[in-house]
Scaffold this active site. Structure first.
Site, PDB file in Angstrom:
ATOM      1  N   ASP A 123      -2.009  91.969  56.105  1.00  0.00           N
ATOM      2  CA  ASP A 123      -1.701  90.867  57.002  1.00  0.00           C
ATOM      3  C   ASP A 123      -0.551  90.049  56.403  1.00  0.00           C
ATOM      4  O   ASP A 123      -0.623  89.625  55.243  1.00  0.00           O
ATOM      5  CB  ASP A 123      -2.967  90.003  57.121  1.00  0.00           C
ATOM      6  CG  ASP A 123      -2.841  88.902  58.139  1.00  0.00           C
ATOM      7  OD1 ASP A 123      -1.729  88.387  58.340  1.00  0.00           O
ATOM      8  OD2 ASP A 123      -3.874  88.550  58.728  1.00  0.00           O
ATOM      9  N   ASP A 177       3.160  90.871  68.434  1.00  0.00           N
ATOM     10  CA  ASP A 177       2.130  91.000  69.477  1.00  0.00           C
ATOM     11  C   ASP A 177       2.026  89.679  70.240  1.00  0.00           C
ATOM     12  O   ASP A 177       1.859  88.620  69.631  1.00  0.00           O
ATOM     13  CB  ASP A 177       0.779  91.344  68.834  1.00  0.00           C
ATOM     14  CG  ASP A 177       0.793  92.734  68.204  1.00  0.00           C
ATOM     15  OD1 ASP A 177       1.563  93.598  68.686  1.00  0.00           O
ATOM     16  OD2 ASP A 177       0.066  92.959  67.223  1.00  0.00           O
TER      17      ASP A 177
END
Ligand SMILES: C[S@@+](CC[C@H](N)C(=O)[O-])C[C@H]1O[C@@H](n2cnc3c(N)ncnc32)[C@H](O)[C@@H]1O
Length: 228
Positions: free
Chosen positions: A110, A132
């Protein structure tokens, strides 16, 4: 570091990897991969085998086409790519192998954890391209561009460095600008363009993801924010 960040929404792998991709992940990836360790900084000046003039970061590199193209154009720069999606990592490693690229390190995690591990003012460019979109209002907080990540992005960017953003979602383009606007240290640069939807001429060819948006009739916005 807050472990809840390890919750990455969306997919981490979809298609099964081909045999040659698995081989590259076993042979080449270990030479390129940087693992994040709790309480340990990731210092760009020591992670590359050969010393580099400067360092750039790409967050969510997808299939790695953009990162590979930039790395080939600028061998004097050390590029750090961050992507949790294994198929994307396999695709970047394939480009690295095919073009014998020697200036890329990869973090499979991440990006918020990587940002927390990077020292202050250590990179001069950050790319976050077509992140996203998380369309639903209740999911907006999952967006990688947020007031929290902007603080960290700003911290790791050198003074005079740039944050490159792109999106094909109008609502996300507005969100990006609204998130950046209150930050006095960032200035949006047009670099001779009339509108944000004019694609900068010096950007590498569109990635598969960007092409998909264009095919679907979506106009992309391209933003370059310079840090004072
Ligand atoms: C829509 S794709 C765009 C890929 C690429 N930037 C491009 O333009 O083709 C967004 C990418 O961001 C990655 N991503 C999502 N959450 C992330 C996170 N927290 N840290 C790093 N990458 C992330 C996804 O796995 C995906 O590959």
């Amino acid at each position: 570091m807050q472990q809840e960040y390890r919750k990455i929404w969306g997919r981490k792998q979809n298609r099964p990897l081909k045999e040659y991709q698995k081989n590259l992940l076993e042979t080449l990836l270990p030479q390129l991969q940087i693992s994040l360790k709790p309480e340990t900084k990731v210092d760009p000046t020591i992670i590359f085998p050969l010393s580099k003039e400067d360092y750039h970061l790409e967050i969510g590199f997808g299939g790695g086409e953009h990162l590979a193209a930039r790395a080939l154009q600028a061998p004097e720069i050390g590029f750090i790519g961050c992507e949790p999606f294994v198929n994307g990592v396999a695709s970047l490693v394939k480009h690295i192998d095919a073009h014998t690229i020697e200036n890329v390190c990869i973090v499979i995690d991440d990006a918020r954890l990587l940002l927390a591990a990077l020292p202050d003012q250590c990179v001069s460019r950050i790319y976050i391209l077509f992140p996203d979109p998380w369309h639903k209002k209740r999911h907006n907080k999952r967006r990688i561009i947020s007031s929290e990540t902007i603080s960290d992005l700003s911290r790791v960017l050198k003074s005079g460095g740039s944050l490159y953003l792109a999106t094909d979602i109008i609502d996300y383009a507005d969100w990006m600008q609204k998130t950046l606007k209150p930050r006095g240290e960032f200035t949006l640069e047009m670099n001779g363009r009339d509108t944000l939807t004019d694609r900068p001429t010096d950007w590498p060819s569109p990635t598969k993801y960007e092409q998909k948006g264009t095919k679907a009739g979506r106009n992309s916005s391209y933003m370059i924010y310079r840090k004072k």
